[in-house]
Design a protein around this motif. Structure first.
Motif, PDB file in Angstrom:
ATOM      1  N   GLU A 199      41.662 -60.762 -36.961  1.00 34.81           N
ATOM      2  CA  GLU A 199      41.249 -60.919 -35.561  1.00 34.81           C
ATOM      3  C   GLU A 199      41.895 -59.847 -34.675  1.00 34.81           C
ATOM      4  O   GLU A 199      41.237 -59.274 -33.812  1.00 34.81           O
ATOM      5  N   MET A 200      43.184 -59.572 -34.914  1.00 30.87           N
ATOM      6  CA  MET A 200      43.880 -58.577 -34.099  1.00 30.87           C
ATOM      7  C   MET A 200      43.288 -57.193 -34.315  1.00 30.87           C
ATOM      8  O   MET A 200      43.155 -56.415 -33.361  1.00 30.87           O
ATOM      9  N   LEU A 201      42.908 -56.886 -35.559  1.00 29.57           N
ATOM     10  CA  LEU A 201      42.263 -55.595 -35.839  1.00 29.57           C
ATOM     11  C   LEU A 201      40.958 -55.463 -35.076  1.00 29.57           C
ATOM     12  O   LEU A 201      40.674 -54.421 -34.484  1.00 29.57           O
ATOM     13  N   GLU A 202      40.154 -56.525 -35.103  1.00 27.22           N
ATOM     14  CA  GLU A 202      38.883 -56.501 -34.386  1.00 27.22           C
ATOM     15  C   GLU A 202      39.115 -56.389 -32.875  1.00 27.22           C
ATOM     16  O   GLU A 202      38.446 -55.613 -32.196  1.00 27.22           O
ATOM     17  N   MET A 203      40.082 -57.148 -32.362  1.00 28.57           N
ATOM     18  CA  MET A 203      40.381 -57.098 -30.929  1.00 28.57           C
ATOM     19  C   MET A 203      40.825 -55.691 -30.532  1.00 28.57           C
ATOM     20  O   MET A 203      40.380 -55.143 -29.520  1.00 28.57           O
ATOM     21  N   ALA A 204      41.711 -55.087 -31.351  1.00 27.68           N
ATOM     22  CA  ALA A 204      42.228 -53.750 -31.048  1.00 27.68           C
ATOM     23  C   ALA A 204      41.117 -52.706 -31.117  1.00 27.68           C
ATOM     24  O   ALA A 204      41.011 -51.829 -30.259  1.00 27.68           O
ATOM     25  N   SER A 205      40.261 -52.811 -32.135  1.00 29.90           N
ATOM     26  CA  SER A 205      39.205 -51.814 -32.305  1.00 29.90           C
ATOM     27  C   SER A 205      38.121 -51.943 -31.244  1.00 29.90           C
ATOM     28  O   SER A 205      37.414 -50.976 -30.946  1.00 29.90           O
ATOM     29  N   GLN A 206      37.992 -53.132 -30.657  1.00 29.09           N
ATOM     30  CA  GLN A 206      36.949 -53.347 -29.647  1.00 29.09           C
ATOM     31  C   GLN A 206      37.437 -53.146 -28.213  1.00 29.09           C
ATOM     32  O   GLN A 206      36.709 -53.387 -27.269  1.00 29.09           O
ATOM     33  N   GLY A 207      38.700 -52.750 -28.049  1.00 34.35           N
ATOM     34  CA  GLY A 207      39.132 -52.422 -26.691  1.00 34.35           C
ATOM     35  C   GLY A 207      40.431 -53.047 -26.236  1.00 34.35           C
ATOM     36  O   GLY A 207      40.991 -52.634 -25.219  1.00 34.35           O
ATOM     37  N   SER A 208      40.951 -54.064 -26.955  1.00 36.20           N
ATOM     38  CA  SER A 208      42.239 -54.652 -26.568  1.00 36.20           C
ATOM     39  C   SER A 208      43.343 -53.636 -26.820  1.00 36.20           C
ATOM     40  O   SER A 208      43.486 -53.115 -27.918  1.00 36.20           O
ATOM     41  N   LYS A 209      44.151 -53.333 -25.796  1.00 34.95           N
ATOM     42  CA  LYS A 209      45.118 -52.229 -25.871  1.00 34.95           C
ATOM     43  C   LYS A 209      46.537 -52.699 -26.202  1.00 34.95           C
ATOM     44  O   LYS A 209      47.494 -51.963 -26.041  1.00 34.95           O
ATOM     45  N   VAL A 210      46.699 -53.955 -26.643  1.00 31.37           N
ATOM     46  CA  VAL A 210      48.049 -54.494 -26.845  1.00 31.37           C
ATOM     47  C   VAL A 210      48.787 -53.762 -27.963  1.00 31.37           C
ATOM     48  O   VAL A 210      49.962 -53.443 -27.846  1.00 31.37           O
ATOM     49  N   LEU A 211      48.097 -53.512 -29.088  1.00 37.67           N
ATOM     50  CA  LEU A 211      48.724 -52.866 -30.235  1.00 37.67           C
ATOM     51  C   LEU A 211      47.872 -51.708 -30.739  1.00 37.67           C
ATOM     52  O   LEU A 211      46.644 -51.743 -30.652  1.00 37.67           O
ATOM     53  N   GLN A 212      48.537 -50.714 -31.313  1.00 35.34           N
ATOM     54  CA  GLN A 212      47.820 -49.610 -31.941  1.00 35.34           C
ATOM     55  C   GLN A 212      47.170 -50.108 -33.238  1.00 35.34           C
ATOM     56  O   GLN A 212      47.795 -50.839 -34.017  1.00 35.34           O
ATOM     57  N   ILE A 213      45.910 -49.726 -33.474  1.00 30.65           N
ATOM     58  CA  ILE A 213      45.167 -50.228 -34.635  1.00 30.65           C
ATOM     59  C   ILE A 213      45.905 -49.934 -35.940  1.00 30.65           C
ATOM     60  O   ILE A 213      46.017 -50.800 -36.819  1.00 30.65           O
ATOM     61  N   ARG A 214      46.434 -48.717 -36.080  1.00 31.11           N
ATOM     62  CA  ARG A 214      47.097 -48.348 -37.338  1.00 31.11           C
ATOM     63  C   ARG A 214      48.261 -49.267 -37.659  1.00 31.11           C
ATOM     64  O   ARG A 214      48.517 -49.593 -38.818  1.00 31.11           O
ATOM     65  N   SER A 215      48.986 -49.696 -36.635  1.00 36.09           N
ATOM     66  CA  SER A 215      50.142 -50.565 -36.880  1.00 36.09           C
ATOM     67  C   SER A 215      49.700 -51.930 -37.399  1.00 36.09           C
ATOM     68  O   SER A 215      50.354 -52.518 -38.262  1.00 36.09           O
ATOM     69  N   VAL A 216      48.578 -52.437 -36.888  1.00 31.77           N
ATOM     70  CA  VAL A 216      48.061 -53.730 -37.350  1.00 31.77           C
ATOM     71  C   VAL A 216      47.568 -53.605 -38.797  1.00 31.77           C
ATOM     72  O   VAL A 216      47.809 -54.481 -39.640  1.00 31.77           O
ATOM     73  N   GLU A 217      46.869 -52.500 -39.105  1.00 34.65           N
ATOM     74  CA  GLU A 217      46.415 -52.254 -40.474  1.00 34.65           C
ATOM     75  C   GLU A 217      47.599 -52.220 -41.430  1.00 34.65           C
ATOM     76  O   GLU A 217      47.573 -52.813 -42.512  1.00 34.65           O
ATOM     77  N   PHE A 218      48.644 -51.520 -41.026  1.00 39.46           N
ATOM     78  CA  PHE A 218      49.856 -51.374 -41.847  1.00 39.46           C
ATOM     79  C   PHE A 218      50.500 -52.740 -42.088  1.00 39.46           C
ATOM     80  O   PHE A 218      50.878 -53.088 -43.212  1.00 39.46           O
ATOM     81  N   ALA A 219      50.623 -53.526 -41.012  1.00 41.03           N
ATOM     82  CA  ALA A 219      51.244 -54.843 -41.117  1.00 41.03           C
ATOM     83  C   ALA A 219      50.434 -55.759 -42.037  1.00 41.03           C
ATOM     84  O   ALA A 219      50.999 -56.485 -42.862  1.00 41.03           O
ATOM     85  N   GLY A 220      49.102 -55.706 -41.908  1.00 36.30           N
ATOM     86  CA  GLY A 220      48.253 -56.520 -42.764  1.00 36.30           C
ATOM     87  C   GLY A 220      48.354 -56.119 -44.221  1.00 36.30           C
ATOM     88  O   GLY A 220      48.443 -56.973 -45.122  1.00 36.30           O
ATOM     89  N   LYS A 221      48.369 -54.811 -44.471  1.00 37.84           N
ATOM     90  CA  LYS A 221      48.432 -54.302 -45.848  1.00 37.84           C
ATOM     91  C   LYS A 221      49.719 -54.725 -46.550  1.00 37.84           C
ATOM     92  O   LYS A 221      49.709 -55.100 -47.720  1.00 37.84           O
ATOM     93  N   TYR A 222      50.835 -54.664 -45.816  1.00 38.70           N
ATOM     94  CA  TYR A 222      52.138 -54.961 -46.427  1.00 38.70           C
ATOM     95  C   TYR A 222      52.660 -56.347 -46.074  1.00 38.70           C
ATOM     96  O   TYR A 222      53.818 -56.672 -46.342  1.00 38.70           O
ATOM     97  N   LYS A 223      51.787 -57.166 -45.474  1.00 37.42           N
ATOM     98  CA  LYS A 223      52.115 -58.557 -45.166  1.00 37.42           C
ATOM     99  C   LYS A 223      53.398 -58.681 -44.342  1.00 37.42           C
ATOM    100  O   LYS A 223      54.281 -59.485 -44.640  1.00 37.42           O
ATOM    101  N   VAL A 224      53.498 -57.850 -43.306  1.00 38.94           N
ATOM    102  CA  VAL A 224      54.657 -57.888 -42.411  1.00 38.94           C
ATOM    103  C   VAL A 224      54.340 -58.809 -41.235  1.00 38.94           C
ATOM    104  O   VAL A 224      53.445 -58.505 -40.453  1.00 38.94           O
ATOM    105  N   PRO A 225      55.055 -59.932 -41.084  1.00 41.38           N
ATOM    106  CA  PRO A 225      54.832 -60.779 -39.902  1.00 41.38           C
ATOM    107  C   PRO A 225      55.134 -59.972 -38.631  1.00 41.38           C
ATOM    108  O   PRO A 225      56.199 -59.376 -38.501  1.00 41.38           O
TER     109      PRO A 225
END
Length: 406
Positions: A199-225
């Motif tokens: 959900e955060m990836l979709e929100m970020a990619s669609q315009g939500s500016k809270v987090l950089q998309i790459r950081s969310v991708e990285f966190a998801g890939k490595y399961k970082v809370p």
């Protein structure tokens, strides 16, 4: 006792007083027995100041030297934060990206992290020190300083948390979490306690500016809370976590609404309906390094196509220029552009198990007499393009229709 990686953005370290406040916050976690790694950005405005200096000296600044220049902003902050911690009696040590070493590829100004050496940081943590690392930067195989692109400090924080197997990565910003939508548009927008990486990836990619998309991708890939918190207001923030960790009896159908005012629509009309035409239209756009978002293709009764897609507003004139040549080659009728549009997306993993979400969205907009120009969907997202002047009305109506204020 746990290992926590905290990242503080430019507004959080914008003055020496704010840097002292960050030191106070870090010291509080240290007093609780946590091992602490802190990633900081340059002081707010500093990176822009450095870029401006470069532009004064060279019309198109050399990418390698730009990285050498802009990386100095974070170097100032890490030193000052360590001084502030030492002044409070806490041992701390600063590291640039190259000193860590955060190894990246050689793509200056948009480098990607390849590996992180954690040995020095581990030794410092074992010795009871707070480790303070410059965000946004690394070093390539040849020893050149590299930077990760604007907003790259978020990625540095998540990458360090992954490499160190931290218990949590906390991103401190000027907002106190992820909201159902922008509170400046909808007064009743709520802070979410939890949201999934998807959900955060979709929100970020669609315009939500809270987090950089790459950081969310990285966190998801490595399961970082990942937790988003405010530097200025105490609170639990929003935890971004795996889908299976976020399941509840009452999983909301829609978690949030993202929107973007920075898009423009471009159409090439009267294109012959033949195999490969879409490629002939869109490939030159890609070759011109213009990113395409939503695409719609319609076949008319006279066997011609209309291909419509969205690009960033800044790329509209460039895209029209590229398509003018394509239209001539294909014998198309005309190319038209429109920069008075906006994109709205409803996002939620609950859509997977609920029918009728799209029809509810469309009915809500119809009730407000808002015309939908384009539609695209994914498993957990529905996006529409509308006239920009109706954006805030549409967001408020959808926020209410999906009961996101409750």
């Amino acid at each position: 006792m746990s290992l926590i990686v905290q990242k503080f953005g430019g507004t959080s370290v914008g003055t020496t007083e704010k840097i002292k406040a960050v030191a106070e916050k870090v010291a509080g976690f240290r007093d609780q027995g946590h091992d602490m790694v802190v990633v900081v950005s340059a002081m707010s405005g500093e990176t822009n100041r450095l870029i401006s200096l470069a532009s004064d000296v060279q019309e198109k600044p050399d990418p390698r030297e730009m990285d050498v220049l802009v990386s100095t902003g974070e170097q100032v902050t890490i030193a000052l934060l360590c001084m502030a911690l030492k002044a409070k009696g806490y041992d701390a040590r600063s590291y640039t990206g190259g000193q860590v070493k955060i190894l990246t590829d050689s793509a200056h100004m948009k480098a990607r992290i390849q590996n992180i050496d954690v040995d020095n940081m581990r030794a410092d943590l074992d010795a009871g020190r707070v480790v303070v690392v410059a965000g946004f930067q690394g070093v390539d195989d040849a020893g050149n300083i590299t930077t990760l692109g604007r907003g790259g400090s978020d990625t540095t924080g998540v990458a360090l948390a992954a490499a160190l197997k931290a218990d949590e990565c906390q991103i401190y910003t000027d907002v106190d979490g992820v909201y159902t939508t922008d509170p400046r548009v909808v007064d009743s927008a709520r802070r979410l306690d939890k949201i999934t990486f998807e959900e955060m990836l979709e929100m970020a990619s669609q315009g939500s500016k809270v987090l950089q998309i790459r950081s969310v991708e990285f966190a998801g890939k490595y399961k970082v809370p990942l937790r988003v918190l405010s530097s200025f207001v105490d609170g639990p923030g929003t935890l971004i976590t795996l889908d299976e960790e976020n399941e509840t009896m009452e999983q909301p159908v829609v978690s949030g609404i993202a929107f973007n005012r920075d898009e423009a629509k471009i159409s090439i009309l009267g294109v012959p309906d033949a195999p490969g035409v879409a490629s002939k239209v869109l490939s030159p756009i890609g070759d011109a390094n213009i990113e395409i978002d939503v695409i719609v293709q319609n076949v008319a009764a006279d066997n011609t196509n209309a291909i419509t897609f969205t690009v960033h507003k800044n790329d509209l004139e460039k895209a029209k220029s590229v398509l003018a040549g394509v239209a001539e080659d294909l014998g198309a009728r005309e190319v038209v552009g429109d920069d008075k549009i906006a994109k709205i997306s409803i996002v939620g993993v609950g859509m997977r198990s609920h029918a009728g979400v799209a029809s509810k969205m469309f009915k809500t907009l119809a009730n407000e007499n808002i015309n939908i120009q384009m539609i695209t969907t994914s498993e957990i997202k529905i996006t529409v393009i509308i006239e920009e002047k109706y954006l805030e009305l549409a967001v408020r109506a959808l926020h209410s229709a999906f009961e996101l204020d409750k």
